[in-house]
Design a protein around this motif. Structure first.
Motif, PDB file in Angstrom:
ATOM      1  N   ILE A 224       9.571  -5.336  -0.933  1.00  0.00           N
ATOM      2  CA  ILE A 224       9.079  -4.011  -1.279  1.00  0.00           C
ATOM      3  C   ILE A 224       9.458  -3.020  -0.181  1.00  0.00           C
ATOM      4  O   ILE A 224       9.153  -3.228   0.992  1.00  0.00           O
ATOM      5  N   VAL A 225      10.127  -1.953  -0.596  1.00  0.00           N
ATOM      6  CA  VAL A 225      10.538  -0.897   0.333  1.00  0.00           C
ATOM      7  C   VAL A 225       9.464   0.176   0.434  1.00  0.00           C
ATOM      8  O   VAL A 225       9.173   0.688   1.516  1.00  0.00           O
ATOM      9  N   GLY A 226       8.863   0.523  -0.702  1.00  0.00           N
ATOM     10  CA  GLY A 226       7.836   1.565  -0.679  1.00  0.00           C
ATOM     11  C   GLY A 226       7.179   1.714  -2.034  1.00  0.00           C
ATOM     12  O   GLY A 226       7.739   1.331  -3.065  1.00  0.00           O
ATOM     13  N   THR A 227       5.982   2.260  -2.033  1.00  0.00           N
ATOM     14  CA  THR A 227       5.272   2.564  -3.275  1.00  0.00           C
ATOM     15  C   THR A 227       4.855   4.030  -3.261  1.00  0.00           C
ATOM     16  O   THR A 227       4.687   4.630  -2.198  1.00  0.00           O
ATOM     17  N   HIS A 228       4.708   4.578  -4.453  1.00  0.00           N
ATOM     18  CA  HIS A 228       4.358   5.985  -4.613  1.00  0.00           C
ATOM     19  C   HIS A 228       3.331   6.099  -5.732  1.00  0.00           C
ATOM     20  O   HIS A 228       3.358   5.331  -6.694  1.00  0.00           O
ATOM     21  N   SER A 229       2.445   7.053  -5.615  1.00  0.00           N
ATOM     22  CA  SER A 229       1.468   7.285  -6.680  1.00  0.00           C
ATOM     23  C   SER A 229       1.175   8.781  -6.759  1.00  0.00           C
ATOM     24  O   SER A 229       1.349   9.520  -5.789  1.00  0.00           O
TER      25      SER A 229
END
Length: 206
Positions: A177-182
């Protein structure tokens, strides 16, 4: 939910869907920024998996990305070819993308997994891992909510996913996982996105 059911549901409402969502003006500026910044880091072929009428494919093509749009719905593909005749489009399934093993630099799956049942989601993620070269990148967009919980979508039944649960499934499929966004906007369902990279070896199959 079977591909045939999803194809039939969207085919019946393809013109309506295209009029509502078939241009980038219907998307959030933050989404356009995320997709473009993600794509600009890639070098090689990209598939827009579940491209619909082709708005994101056209967006990436205009930015110089070597992109191909793939969708289950023939009506969407015909519309996409008219909308962006210089880009490549084909009818195809997310369960079997039209590309050799380990050949893609990136896959964009922007809300195209929302109709995949929890029992089938890992199969699609493993297919994405098959197609991506080591270090290749995947960007998923989806509705944020209790993982695997169904809801009444305007076209056909869909499912929520949490960024945490989706990240776990991606890791099982061999991704890091590189990054998450919400994002939560008034009047619409919460949004989430995950950027992940395929590892040097594939994850589990099944």
């Amino acid at each position: 939910m079977s591909s045939a059911v999803v194809r039939a549901a969207y085919s019946a409402r393809s013109a309506e869907y295209t009029s509502l969502f078939g241009s980038l003006s219907s998307t959030h500026p933050a989404d356009r920024e995320l997709v473009l910044s993600w794509a600009q880091e890639l070098s090689g072929k990209v598939i827009d998996a579940g491209c619909g009428p082709g708005q994101w494919t056209a967006f990436l093509h205009s930015a110089g990305v070597d992109v191909q749009g793939v969708d289950l719905v023939p009506d969407f593909i015909e519309t996409a070819k008219q909308f962006c005749p210089d880009a490549q489009f084909s009818v195809g399934s997310l369960e079997r993308l039209p590309t050799p093993d380990h050949s893609l630099a990136g896959i964009l799956a922007w809300y195209s997994l929302i109709h995949i049942s929890p029992a089938e989601i890992s199969r699609v993620l493993n297919e994405f891992a098959r197609c991506l070269k080591p270090g290749g990148s995947l960007l998923l967009g989806f509705f944020d909510g209790p993982a695997g919980e169904p809801f009444r979508h305007a076209v056909t039944r869909a499912y929520f996913w949490s960024a945490e649960e989706m990240s776990g499934l991606l890791q099982e499929a061999g991704f890091s996982i590189v990054g998450t966004h919400s994002r939560v906007d008034p009047g619409v369902r919460p949004h989430a996105a995950v950027v992940a990279k395929r590892g040097l070896t594939p994850g589990r199959v099944g």
